[in-house]
Each structure stands twice: as C-alpha cells, then as structure tokens.
Scaffold this motif. Structure first.
Motif, PDB file in Angstrom:
ATOM      1  N   ILE A   1      44.027  40.873  54.502  1.00 57.43           N
ATOM      2  CA  ILE A   1      44.410  42.424  54.655  1.00 57.43           C
ATOM      3  C   ILE A   1      45.969  42.412  54.984  1.00 57.43           C
ATOM      4  O   ILE A   1      46.618  43.338  54.374  1.00 57.43           O
ATOM      5  CB  ILE A   1      43.640  43.151  55.622  1.00 57.43           C
ATOM      6  CG1 ILE A   1      41.946  43.017  55.245  1.00 57.43           C
ATOM      7  CG2 ILE A   1      43.996  44.374  56.023  1.00 57.43           C
ATOM      8  CD1 ILE A   1      41.400  44.079  54.686  1.00 57.43           C
TER       9      ILE A   1
ATOM     10  N   PHE B   1      48.314  41.949  51.795  1.00 53.69           N
ATOM     11  CA  PHE B   1      48.527  43.154  51.077  1.00 53.69           C
ATOM     12  C   PHE B   1      49.208  44.122  51.826  1.00 53.69           C
ATOM     13  O   PHE B   1      50.035  44.963  51.119  1.00 53.69           O
ATOM     14  CB  PHE B   1      47.054  43.530  50.373  1.00 53.69           C
ATOM     15  CG  PHE B   1      46.525  42.704  49.445  1.00 53.69           C
ATOM     16  CD1 PHE B   1      47.344  42.565  48.589  1.00 53.69           C
ATOM     17  CD2 PHE B   1      45.590  41.725  49.641  1.00 53.69           C
ATOM     18  CE1 PHE B   1      46.912  41.764  47.284  1.00 53.69           C
ATOM     19  CE2 PHE B   1      45.079  40.931  48.587  1.00 53.69           C
ATOM     20  CZ  PHE B   1      45.648  40.668  47.578  1.00 53.69           C
TER      21      PHE B   1
ATOM     22  N   ARG C   1      52.811  43.246  51.985  1.00 54.40           N
ATOM     23  CA  ARG C   1      53.335  43.188  50.653  1.00 54.40           C
ATOM     24  C   ARG C   1      53.822  44.622  50.324  1.00 54.40           C
ATOM     25  O   ARG C   1      54.738  44.854  49.676  1.00 54.40           O
ATOM     26  CB  ARG C   1      52.518  42.499  49.687  1.00 54.40           C
ATOM     27  CG  ARG C   1      53.005  42.084  48.544  1.00 54.40           C
ATOM     28  CD  ARG C   1      51.991  41.406  47.435  1.00 54.40           C
ATOM     29  NE  ARG C   1      51.211  42.717  47.049  1.00 54.40           N
ATOM     30  CZ  ARG C   1      50.306  42.696  46.025  1.00 54.40           C
ATOM     31  NH1 ARG C   1      50.491  41.650  45.292  1.00 54.40           N
ATOM     32  NH2 ARG C   1      49.640  43.711  45.702  1.00 54.40           N
ATOM     33  N   ALA C   2      52.930  45.656  50.675  1.00 54.87           N
ATOM     34  CA  ALA C   2      52.996  47.059  50.098  1.00 54.87           C
ATOM     35  C   ALA C   2      54.266  47.493  50.941  1.00 54.87           C
ATOM     36  O   ALA C   2      55.171  48.284  50.314  1.00 54.87           O
ATOM     37  CB  ALA C   2      51.838  47.755  50.620  1.00 54.87           C
ATOM     38  N   ILE C   3      54.200  47.261  52.222  1.00 57.02           N
ATOM     39  CA  ILE C   3      55.404  47.538  53.011  1.00 57.02           C
ATOM     40  C   ILE C   3      56.593  47.130  52.471  1.00 57.02           C
ATOM     41  O   ILE C   3      57.750  47.831  52.368  1.00 57.02           O
ATOM     42  CB  ILE C   3      55.163  47.240  54.456  1.00 57.02           C
ATOM     43  CG1 ILE C   3      53.877  47.881  55.120  1.00 57.02           C
ATOM     44  CG2 ILE C   3      56.502  47.548  55.361  1.00 57.02           C
ATOM     45  CD1 ILE C   3      53.530  47.494  56.459  1.00 57.02           C
TER      46      ILE C   3
ATOM     47  N   LEU D   1      54.604  54.318  51.723  1.00 59.06           N
ATOM     48  CA  LEU D   1      53.664  53.150  51.793  1.00 59.06           C
ATOM     49  C   LEU D   1      52.905  53.255  50.367  1.00 59.06           C
ATOM     50  O   LEU D   1      51.938  54.112  50.520  1.00 59.06           O
ATOM     51  CB  LEU D   1      52.701  52.912  52.824  1.00 59.06           C
ATOM     52  CG  LEU D   1      52.015  51.664  52.792  1.00 59.06           C
ATOM     53  CD1 LEU D   1      52.767  50.388  52.860  1.00 59.06           C
ATOM     54  CD2 LEU D   1      51.040  51.687  53.925  1.00 59.06           C
TER      55      LEU D   1
ATOM     56  N   TYR E   1      39.906  48.713  58.860  1.00 55.83           N
ATOM     57  CA  TYR E   1      40.545  48.481  57.540  1.00 55.83           C
ATOM     58  C   TYR E   1      40.598  49.749  56.737  1.00 55.83           C
ATOM     59  O   TYR E   1      41.363  49.890  55.705  1.00 55.83           O
ATOM     60  CB  TYR E   1      40.565  47.258  56.806  1.00 55.83           C
ATOM     61  CG  TYR E   1      40.560  45.906  57.610  1.00 55.83           C
ATOM     62  CD1 TYR E   1      41.252  45.855  58.591  1.00 55.83           C
ATOM     63  CD2 TYR E   1      39.613  44.985  57.229  1.00 55.83           C
ATOM     64  CE1 TYR E   1      41.137  44.718  59.604  1.00 55.83           C
ATOM     65  CE2 TYR E   1      39.790  43.764  57.965  1.00 55.83           C
ATOM     66  CZ  TYR E   1      40.462  43.434  59.096  1.00 55.83           C
ATOM     67  OH  TYR E   1      40.401  42.413  59.693  1.00 55.83           O
TER      68      TYR E   1
ATOM     69  N   TYR F   1      43.670  52.081  55.564  1.00 55.08           N
ATOM     70  CA  TYR F   1      44.618  51.824  54.582  1.00 55.08           C
ATOM     71  C   TYR F   1      44.180  52.223  53.269  1.00 55.08           C
ATOM     72  O   TYR F   1      42.995  52.326  52.883  1.00 55.08           O
ATOM     73  CB  TYR F   1      45.001  50.294  54.628  1.00 55.08           C
ATOM     74  CG  TYR F   1      45.385  49.734  55.908  1.00 55.08           C
ATOM     75  CD1 TYR F   1      46.275  50.014  56.680  1.00 55.08           C
ATOM     76  CD2 TYR F   1      44.492  48.586  56.307  1.00 55.08           C
ATOM     77  CE1 TYR F   1      46.663  49.608  58.029  1.00 55.08           C
ATOM     78  CE2 TYR F   1      44.794  48.025  57.605  1.00 55.08           C
ATOM     79  CZ  TYR F   1      45.941  48.544  58.473  1.00 55.08           C
ATOM     80  OH  TYR F   1      46.170  48.041  59.460  1.00 55.08           O
TER      81      TYR F   1
ATOM     82  N   ILE G   1      46.933  49.509  47.977  1.00 51.23           N
ATOM     83  CA  ILE G   1      47.662  48.454  48.565  1.00 51.23           C
ATOM     84  C   ILE G   1      47.137  47.136  47.978  1.00 51.23           C
ATOM     85  O   ILE G   1      48.068  46.236  47.937  1.00 51.23           O
ATOM     86  CB  ILE G   1      47.945  48.406  50.134  1.00 51.23           C
ATOM     87  CG1 ILE G   1      46.552  47.972  50.588  1.00 51.23           C
ATOM     88  CG2 ILE G   1      48.506  49.705  50.482  1.00 51.23           C
ATOM     89  CD1 ILE G   1      46.783  47.376  52.108  1.00 51.23           C
ATOM     90  N   PHE G   2      46.122  47.156  47.550  1.00 48.19           N
ATOM     91  CA  PHE G   2      45.380  45.743  47.141  1.00 48.19           C
ATOM     92  C   PHE G   2      45.596  45.393  45.820  1.00 48.19           C
ATOM     93  O   PHE G   2      45.799  46.379  44.943  1.00 48.19           O
ATOM     94  CB  PHE G   2      43.766  45.722  47.518  1.00 48.19           C
ATOM     95  CG  PHE G   2      43.474  45.931  48.879  1.00 48.19           C
ATOM     96  CD1 PHE G   2      43.870  44.796  49.875  1.00 48.19           C
ATOM     97  CD2 PHE G   2      42.933  47.067  49.520  1.00 48.19           C
ATOM     98  CE1 PHE G   2      43.554  45.206  51.280  1.00 48.19           C
ATOM     99  CE2 PHE G   2      42.750  47.223  50.862  1.00 48.19           C
ATOM    100  CZ  PHE G   2      43.212  46.036  51.717  1.00 48.19           C
TER     101      PHE G   2
END
Lengths: 264, 340, 265
Positions: free
Chosen positions: A35, A38, A41-43, C57, C192, C195, C199-200
């Motif tokens: 988690i 990812f 990585r997004a940030i 983001l 989680y 989020y 993003i995944f």
C-alpha cells in the motif's frame, strides 16, 4: 540468568503455537508495504523526482523499514501488564525473585524474535528482492545493529511507562492507541520527518521517538556517514535510554504502591 | 416417561499432534499429523422425567463432551440423541427454550450488569409470563435469600455467589431439564453444601429433571439417586447410588505425611501392610506427587484405626488426613471387578 | 407485531443496561476518546503534511481526500459501535466461555454481539461527521433530500461491507483458535479504504474491487458526490455487495459455530 533465558524462550514458544496467526501477521505487513509503495508512487508522480531532498526510492525504503521495525518492536508489553493488573496475576510475579522490569523485557525479547521471523524477515525479503533498493550495504548493516538494540530498549521503556500507567487506569485500550499513534507519527514512521514543516521538525528533535526509527534508519540508508555523526546519534540514543530507564525506576516505585497498598 | 433417550452415542475429535521443544514448535507450523481421540465412545442410557442423575468420572473421562452433546453444542459423530422431543444440535433454538444449563465456573449472566437486571433480561428472552416470573422469584427468596446479591454486578460476585445466582437463573423459565457441569468445582465446603441444598430443594419443588457431572464422589452422593460412572468415553457403571455406596461408602483414603521417608521404602511399606492386613485385594499404597502417602482402605475388611496405629508405631508421622475415596480409585476398583 | 419487535426490544434492554454499567468508567471513556481522536486525527494530519509537498494526488484534491476519509470513518463506525465484541471472540473461544451462547433460544450472532456496545465509537462518529461537513462545505456540495437519502443508503452499504469482512475474519478463530492477526489484517484494510483506488496498478485495483472489496467502503460511493459525471456502474452495486457479503459472513459464522468443538476448558 538461566531463568531469564527460559522466559524469553517461553514467550517465543507460546506465540508461535498458532500457525494461522503466524502467516497472517506476515501477510498483513507485506500488504502494508504494498500500500505505501503505491501511495508514495502516486505522491511522487506529480513531482520532479525528489521531494524534500528524498527520492521516491529513499522514501519508500525508509517507510517500509520503519513499519517493519514498528512491528518488530510490537511486543504488547503494555497490554500484558494491564492484563496482569486487571486479573491480579501481577501478585504472582511480585513474589518471584525477579525484577519486574527485567521480566517484562525478557518477555518482550521473546516477542521480538517471533516478530523478526514473522514480520521483519518477509518484509526485508520483499524490499530487497522485489523493489531492489540498492542503498543498503553490508557495512551499513553492521553499523545498524547497535542503534537497533538501543532503539529496542527505548521502545520497550516507552511501552513499560504505559504499562505502569495502566496500574492507575481501568483499561489500556485508550492510552495504548494514543501511544502507538504518537510514536508512529512523531518518530517519522508514517511520514519521513523530512516532510514535516520546519517547526514540527524542531519539536520532534527534542522527543525520544525519533531515536527509535529515524536514527537507525538514517544510519542504514545514508551513503557516507562520518564517525563523528554516528557517535552523535549513538549519544542521543544512549541519553534517552538512560533517561527513560531512570524515569521508569522512579515511576515503578510509585506505581507499585497501587498493588501493595490497595491490594490490586 | 423417558425424557432423555440416548443410543450408541459417540464423539470423536481430530487433534493435531504437538511436537516438543523449540524445533518442534517450528515443525508444527507445517505439520499435518493428526490423531483421533474418542472422547465419548458408544454410550447408551435413558433418563426418567423428574430424575436427578449424576455423571461421575475422572478428568477427561468424557463427561463434559456428553453434556455438550446433550445441550446442543456438539454434533455427535454417530448414534442418536433425543431429549424432550428434540434432537438437540438440530433444533437448537427451539430445544433450548425448555432447558437450563449451568457450566461450572463460567457464568451465563451478563458480566457488567447487576444480577436482578440479568434476571429481567432472561424474562424477556424466554418470554416468561409476569405471574410465573414473580412466583419463581418469590420461591427463590423463600428457599434461599439471595436478595442482597441482586443489585451487585455479576463480575463483583465471588465464585460461590455467582454459582448460586447462575443456578437460580437456570430455573427461572421453568425448564423441563437442567444440566449442571461441575457445579461445585472450586467451591469451599460450606458453599458446596449450599449449592447442593439449593439444587436438591429446587428439584423437589419443581420436579425438574436434573443431569449433573462431577469429578468428586461426594457431591454426586449428596444429590443423586442414580449414578452413571464414565471413564475413557465409556459407561462403566449405571445404577443405584445405594448399591454404589454400600460398596464404596466403606472406603476411606488414609493420607499420611511421614518424616524421613525414602521413596524406595514405599515398596517395603506396601509389602508389610499387605502381610499385616490381608484383604481380598491387597491394600493399595502409593506416594502422591506432593509427598503424601495414601492408602485406600475398605473398612468392612480392615479397621482404619488399626492400619493407622501400625504406621504410627513404625514411622514418625508428621501429619495425616482421612478422605472419601477418590474417583480414580473407584474407577480402578471397578476394573478390578468390585461392582459386578 | 410483537414477534417482530422481539429482537429490537431485547437489544435496547441489554444495551441500555450495559451503557449504564459502563458509565462508572468515565475516566476510561475520556482517555479512550483521546486515543481515538489521535488515531483518526493522525490520518488527517498525514494528508495535511503530504499536501504541503503536492497539490493533487492522482487528480484528487486535498478536500476531496478529506471527504473520502470522512466517509470511510463514518462507514467504519457502526462496526465499532455494534459489533465490537468481534475482537473478543478469540479469547472466548480459547477459554471456552463461548459455550454459553449456545444455551439461549436466541440467534447466536445477535446474542453474542448484543453483549458489548462500544460507546467510544461515538467519538469516531463525531469526528467523522465534523470532517464530512467541513469537506462538503469546502467543496461546495449542495445537499438535496434525494442526495441525502442516497448518502445514507451508501453509508449503510459500506458499513455492512466492513462489518461482514470483520465477521468473516473473526470467525476464522473457530477453526484456528486465534483470529487477532486476521482481524487486524482486515481492520487495516478498512483504514486503507480512505485512499483513492486509482493509485494502484490494475492488479490491485481488481483485488480491492472484487476480492477484498474495500473500494466499496469509501471510494466508489464517495464518487457519487465528488464526481457525479465520472461515476461508473460499479458504484450502484455497493448495496448489493453489502447485502451479499453479509449473507456470506453470516454463513461463515454459522459454519464456525457448528464446527466448534467447545474444547479449551
């Protein structure tokens, strides 16, 4: 000495008995690492490659290791002590010819071994072989060991303070959650301290929490640390270790009166 | 009328074999080595309405497993079980409306809540009519004044007080049959007597069928007319307690603590006692883990006093006590053919 | 009618007595509330710190993320308020005290869960509501009556998903004797859920949508209000997913209850 070794062994053995538990503890941490991979990585996607002087790779390794150390040091000492108080088992430990703090620490060490196998080893495996950080060298690992021992000692003493506090309160849940959050946040285990606003970074520098994660991890991932800097870090850790230990000795002599005077 | 009908009932458990030691704990993480335990093995019996019967047996004999099958917790591996017109594990919700259960040290009242409020919750759960509820509460007060305990939260009661409240609560909804699993375990003698009187009195007034288990002979003798002795999952005796008493009532366990008594001389003592006091079967002499020496004596054959005098003459005695026969000894005697 | 009200009346009776008893521990409630505020507050703090360095983001703004986070807090709260006894199942199983739940003519799950009502959950609820109002005010979301009904429906479904996952997780202890690690595993997934699923990579997107459906806890339902035009068909499945999962969880629980051997005394 032998009896303390037995306690370490017993606490290890009793935690390993539930094998299902064993696998899920490993899996839980692995997922957490995925988690944060990812998320960060997004940030980093929107930025030019480096934020607050840290590359994505550095930040990720830092956070993945920080949470692995957090899990490594998660020995439930505070919960155990609260349980003993509530059920009156503490009296049984008081009549043993052993030091309570040392007894609790032996229990904690047993847990650390268990945690090392369930959490830290799989995490290291994933970090090293899947994400291939390339920043950790053998010499860094050697330098990392002593700060880790001190970090454990500090972490244990913070747990022990909370455990002693449970002598006064009815349940442990609230204080323990608060402690976990404060430790995780102010030690830089959730977000690297480098990301904090200037003032916060200064405040955090005066607190013991960064000595648990920030210091060992900085030593582990830094490229060329001078001996002077290394010794300075060790000095900070050592001072906190001694200060917390002294505080606990004093605190214990007060807190134990709850048991001996009020009868638990 | 038979309220309980049980025929060739068995319960087998599959459990993981645990290895010993440090390495063993690791091995077990991946082990698939199971063994079968026959906790209850092919038992049959019937119970008449209003009867009060006792299951007696050493620890791990299968009493609790039997009770768990009878109260609808466990599904039998094989055999049939029929109680009050139901198959317990199949029709659990309907079946338990008319039963009561008290399980040893585990209370079934609400831990944080005052006793009387627990009773009121039970009144709602079982939809007890107000007049029945009031009648029963009145009866409980007449038989046994528990009023002082009512405002106290259950967690603050002592074990004995909790047990009394649990027993009373189990009668509240006028069940047809009540199961007591080790109702006197861990209680001191005076509370034990109170518990026994309470159960006996309630049975007398309410005509409730009662099935109880125990590992000590005393509380079964105090309560039951009929006794079922169970060992290693099988029934080894089922019958009148009077007959049982005639044989085992005469037995006493003499326990002595001797000064400077070497472990090796236990054989010598055993042999001399055997020669001095000849019986149908030689008097068993054994050394317990706590260092005491115990002799099981049938008073119909030998005077306990004579044996004691003999030992006192030969060895300096530090301490002594006389107890009723232990269940383990009863079981052994039955295997030796005492009760056939 | 009386039959229909049997369980609600019983629940009110038991819980009101329980709350009355818990009122003795005011200090504990106070400390625990601080713990909860800190724990949930840490999430907001993290967002705040992170958005010092970035402005978006994966296309989502700070306030939008606050909205999603608040939604997930509100969705998790019911599992804490009404189903907190889930966390004690392992110890009941190991000590054999679970046996008493077989002996009452009640639905066993009802009987078991009614025994604990976690008033601390109100603190989380309050924080969630405050953050939700803040974010929707900042984002300028206009609330109409149909929208509000939609919100309640979606929150209900999300809670049901979370509750079902937790029940399934704790039920594993009927077979293994210890479920705390599985519970913590699932509980963390609840966290989680704050989020954005985007993003995944595609593998984990599928995993968190269909296998461990945490996307339905906060992200997909939040999109109804944040990006109504972007809402995909999946979001409508939220209530269906909730109900199906709960049925599944109930079956797992029931299977566990029937297969427990009652040993461990």
């Amino acid at each position: 000495m032998k009896k303390y070794l037995m306690i370490i062994r017993n606490s290890f053995m009793s935690s390993i008995i539930y094998r299902f538990h064993f696998f899920f503890t490993s899996l839980s941490n692995v997922f957490y690492i995925i988690i944060i991979y990812f998320l960060w990585r997004a940030i980093y996607k929107g930025s030019g490659g480096s934020i607050n002087g840290m590359t994505f790779n550095q930040t990720f390794i830092y956070l993945a290791l920080a949470i692995s150390i957090f899990c490594l040091f998660k020995t439930w000492t505070d919960w155990g002590m609260s349980y003993q108080i509530i059920n009156g088992i503490i009296v049984m430990n008081l009549i043993k010819p052993m030091d309570i703090q040392l007894l609790e620490m032996c229990n904690a060490i047993g847990f650390v071994f268990y945690n090392f196998i369930t959490v830290t080893l799989p995490a290291l495996f994933i970090i090293i072989f899947i994400f291939q950080p390339g920043v950790i060298t053998v010499s860094n690992l050697m330098l990392f060991l002593l700060p880790m021992v001190l970090a454990f000692f500090i972490s244990f003493n913070i747990d022990y303070i909370i455990g002693l506090t449970s002598f006064y309160t009815e349940s442990i849940w609230g204080i323990s959650i608060a402690k976990d959050t404060i430790v995780l946040l102010l030690s830089g285990a959730l977000i690297p301290i480098n990301f904090f606003p200037e003032i916060l970074r200064k405040i955090v520098g005066f607190l013991p929490f960064q000595a648990i994660y920030h210091i060992p991890l900085t030593i582990l991932i830094s490229k060329d640390m001078s001996i002077y800097e290394y010794l300075k870090f060790l000095g900070i850790q050592l001072s906190w270790a001694i200060a917390l230990y002294a505080l606990n000795r004093f605190y214990y002599s007060r807190a134990i009166k709850v048991v001996t005077v009020n009868g638990g | 009328m038979n309220i309980v009908k049980i025929e060739s009932l068995s319960k087998h458990f599959k459990i993981l074999k645990r290895s010993e030691g440090f390495i063993g704990a690791f091995k077990d993480l991946f082990s698939r080595d199971y063994k079968i335990i026959k906790a209850v093995d092919n038992i049959s019996f019937k119970v008449q309405e209003g009867e009060i019967i006792g299951f007696l047996g050493p620890n791990g004999a299968g009493k609790s497993t039997t009770i768990k099958m009878m109260s609808g917790v466990l599904e039998p591996t094989s055999g049939s079980i029929f109680i009050n017109g139901y198959i317990p594990y199949k029709d659990r919700k309907k079946y338990v409306k008319n039963i009561g259960v008290v399980f040893g040290q585990r209370t079934q009242l609400w831990w944080e809540i005052p006793v009387i409020e627990s009773f009121k919750i039970l009144k709602e759960i079982y939809k007890i009519e107000p007049h029945i509820y009031n009648e029963n509460m009145k009866l409980f007060n007449e038989l046994f004044n528990l009023k002082a305990l009512y405002p106290i939260p259950v967690r603050k009661l002592s074990l004995g007080q909790r047990m009394l409240c649990d027993i009373v609560a189990s009668f509240l909804h006028n069940p047809k049959i009540i199961f007591f699993d080790e109702p006197t375990i861990g209680l001191d003698v005076s509370v034990k007597n109170k518990v026994q009187t309470l159960i006996k009195d309630l049975n007398k007034v309410k005509k409730t069928t009662i099935i109880l288990t125990s590992h000590d002979t005393g509380s079964v003798e105090a309560l039951c007319r009929r006794l079922i002795l169970i060992d290693k999952g099988s029934i080894i005796y089922d019958g009148d307690i009077l007959k049982f008493n005639r044989i085992f009532g005469a037995y006493r366990t003499l326990k002595v603590e001797l000064e400077q008594f070497e472990g090796s001389s236990i054989e010598v003592l055993s042999k001399t006692i055997g020669e001095k006091f000849p019986c149908k079967l030689p008097i068993p002499v054994r050394k317990d883990d706590d260092g005491w020496i115990s002799l099981t004596i049938n008073q119909d054959e030998v005077k306990l006093q004579d044996v004691l005098n003999y030992i006192m003459k030969e060895y300096p005695i530090k301490d002594l006590k006389i107890e009723e026969i232990e269940t383990e000894d009863v079981v052994r005697k039955i295997y030796e053919g005492e009760l056939v | 009618m009386k039959r229909f009200l049997y369980y609600p009346r019983l629940y009110t009776l038991i819980v009101s007595q329980y709350i009355k008893a818990r009122m003795q521990y005011r200090a504990d409630f106070f400390i625990s509330s601080i713990g909860i505020l800190l724990e949930s507050g840490a999430g907001f703090f993290s967002l705040w710190v992170i958005f010092h360095s970035i402005s978006k983001l994966v296309g989502w703004s700070y306030n939008e993320l606050i909205f999603i986070y608040a939604f997930s807090l509100l969705a998790i709260t019911p599992s804490q308020l009404f189903f907190d006894n889930i966390w004690h199942l392992s110890s009941h199983i190991r000590q054999g005290t679970f046996i008493k739940y077989y002996f009452r003519p009640l639905n066993m799950m009802f009987y078991y869960m009614s025994e604990v009502f976690d008033i601390k959950g109100f603190t989380k609820l309050a924080l969630g509501i405050a953050a939700f109002i803040y974010a929707s005010f900042k984002l300028g979301i206009t609330w109409t009556f149909p929208k509000f009904i939609l919100l309640l429906t979606l929150l209900f479904s999300s809670s049901l998903i979370m509750i079902s996952l937790m029940i399934m997780a704790s039920s594993t202890c009927f077979w293994t004797g210890e479920a705390s690690s599985v519970l913590i595993f699932v509980f963390k997934f609840g966290e989680y859920s704050k989020y954005p699923i985007t993003i995944f990579n595609s593998f984990f997107k599928l995993l968190f949508t269909y296998i461990i459906p945490i996307g339905f806890v906060a992200f997909y339902p939040s999109k109804f209000f944040l990006r109504p035009t972007e809402t995909n068909i999946l979001a409508y499945l939220s209530p269906v997913a909730g109900i199906l999962l709960f049925v599944l969880a109930y079956l797992v629980w029931k299977k566990g209850v029937n297969s427990w051997t009652g040993t461990g005394s």
